[in-house]
Design a protein around this motif. Structure first.
Motif, PDB file in Angstrom:
ATOM      1  N   HIS B  31       0.866  -1.184   0.000  1.00  0.00           N
ATOM      2  CA  HIS B  31       0.000   0.000   0.000  1.00  0.00           C
ATOM      3  C   HIS B  31       0.898   1.228   0.000  1.00  0.00           C
ATOM      4  CE1 HIS B  31      -3.870   1.952   0.488  1.00  0.00           C
ATOM      5  NE2 HIS B  31      -3.320   2.772   1.367  1.00  0.00           N
ATOM      6  N   ASP B 128      -3.536  -5.893  -0.611  1.00  0.00           N
ATOM      7  CA  ASP B 128      -3.474  -4.501  -0.162  1.00  0.00           C
ATOM      8  C   ASP B 128      -3.648  -4.514   1.349  1.00  0.00           C
ATOM      9  OD1 ASP B 128      -4.052  -1.903   0.651  1.00  0.00           O
ATOM     10  OD2 ASP B 128      -5.125  -1.419  -1.199  1.00  0.00           O
ATOM     11  N   SER B 130      -3.997  -2.341   3.516  1.00  0.00           N
ATOM     12  CA  SER B 130      -4.957  -1.417   4.125  1.00  0.00           C
ATOM     13  C   SER B 130      -6.360  -2.019   4.152  1.00  0.00           C
ATOM     14  CB  SER B 130      -4.973  -0.086   3.370  1.00  0.00           C
ATOM     15  OG  SER B 130      -5.615  -0.241   2.119  1.00  0.00           O
ATOM     16  N   LYS B 131      -6.539  -3.113   3.376  1.00  0.00           N
ATOM     17  CA  LYS B 131      -7.866  -3.736   3.315  1.00  0.00           C
ATOM     18  C   LYS B 131      -7.956  -5.039   4.097  1.00  0.00           C
ATOM     19  CE  LYS B 131      -8.819  -1.785  -1.237  1.00  0.00           C
ATOM     20  NZ  LYS B 131      -8.672  -2.057  -2.672  1.00  0.00           N
TER      21      LYS B 131
END
Lengths: 243, 243
Positions: B31, B128, B130-131
């Protein structure tokens, strides 16, 4: 299987092996526009198989692969590289092992260690088959080179193992060119293209191929010798020495 | 480890697992120019480890990897790909397992199944970060993302497993671009270059990178929207749909 061992010794060695783990070797052979694979044909049952075996508790999987290839085919001094591990729950029918052992006079119980589930670590290599003469082990009539377009039905999931090894070889060909140490000291672009075309099983455009190879910066051109011929001789290349 | 299970249940499940075989997962997270890896930190002993576990006799290695990642980190719906099997005879010190179990009140005998030799099948993925929010299991205080440049000392050979996963990721990046499904629907060449630079951990020349990406023929340019700005907006790309 060293010549001093026999089938009884092999069967009794069960507890010395790491349970659930086996090794299979896919040895590709290239020579003059032909790509082949090294197979064993079992005595009596006439089943075809990859050279495979089991991992001793006191050795690494890599060491086992080298030993197994040597014991089963007499082939040594080949750099084997792991390419995939086959961990399906059901990898096919073990009846052939039962039948093979039975044909040698050994009846295996259903819970025999040889009939349990094994995950198999696949190793592969690419050699010049004109320089590698296999000698069969005690289980096999013959260890022979089979054209990649004419692979017979193999035991268990060995056909799938060959396919996966071939797709890995094709995918990794650029990276493996040096590692496999297959080319002679010097070669022409034509010879290199021939190797690629045989392994990829397709024709390549000469100009594109040459551009790609040169852009990889692993080749160096050898100084051209004087040629008396009127026709322009091809450039000669060799793999760059890494320092 | 599902929430309904406990450590006693886990330890008693030994005979249901395939002997000698384990699975370890290397989950890379990307990310905004950062590359991280998902690690567990054991309760009490504070040792760091990859999310790993064992293969039930009634499941494939691939199924085990998916289950283990979910049980140990709560992370699911990630495509895990096998990259290497670690078959060394001595893969490091198992004392940490003994100490971890002891800290939970279970003293393991030397011949306990958890302290035997295992070959470990390595799986990896790129997501990712952040997910993906990990939730720790009963053995772990925390499952967290660690920057690839600051990986702590891990148990057994897990540092080596991370290194091998990273070198595979770098080697296969071109081929995995589509498979890992990491990019948003559309992206600029700058965003793509940023992904490559972060994973390869080096700066790339813009012109060379663009030429290489376009030559791979996996990208298609999305029709440019009108932009009121005077400055020329960047081209937008997306991965070609394979039909």
């Amino acid at each position: 299987m060293t010549p001093s061992q026999n089938i009884k010794t092999f069967l009794e060695a069960g507890p010395e092996y790491l349970p659930s783990v086996s090794v299979d070797c896919v040895i590709f052979g290239f020579h003059e526009r032909q790509l082949k694979v090294l197979l064993l044909e079992f005595k009596h049952t006439k089943a075809f198989a990859l050279p495979g075996g089991f991992v001793f508790k006191e050795e690494s999987a890599d060491e086992a692969a080298t030993r197994i290839l040597w014991e089963r085919t007499g082939v040594k001094d080949i750099y084997l590289e792991q390419f995939h591990t086959f961990g399906e729950q059901n990898r096919g029918n073990w009846d052939v092992h039962k039948a093979t052992m039975s044909s040698h006079g050994f009846e295996l119980e259903t819970n025999h260690w040889l009939l349990q589930r094994f995950i198999s670590i696949g190793y592969y290599a690419l050699v010049d088959f004109s320089k590698v003469i296999p000698t069969p082990d005690i289980f096999s009539d013959i260890g022979g080179w089979h054209d990649i377009h004419q692979i017979p039905t193999l035991i268990l999931d060995h056909n799938r193992i060959v396919e996966k090894a071939l797709s890995t070889l094709r995918l990794m060909l650029d990276y493996k060119l040096v590692g496999f140490n297959l080319l002679s000291e010097t070669f022409t672009m034509n010879e290199l293209q021939s190797l690629y075309e045989t392994i990829l099983d397709k024709k390549l455009l000469r100009a594109n191929f040459q551009r790609k190879m040169l852009s990889m910066e692993i080749l160096e051109r050898v100084e051209k010798k004087f040629s008396g011929k009127a026709h322009k001789p091809p450039y000669i290349y060799r793999i760059k020495k890494t320092t």
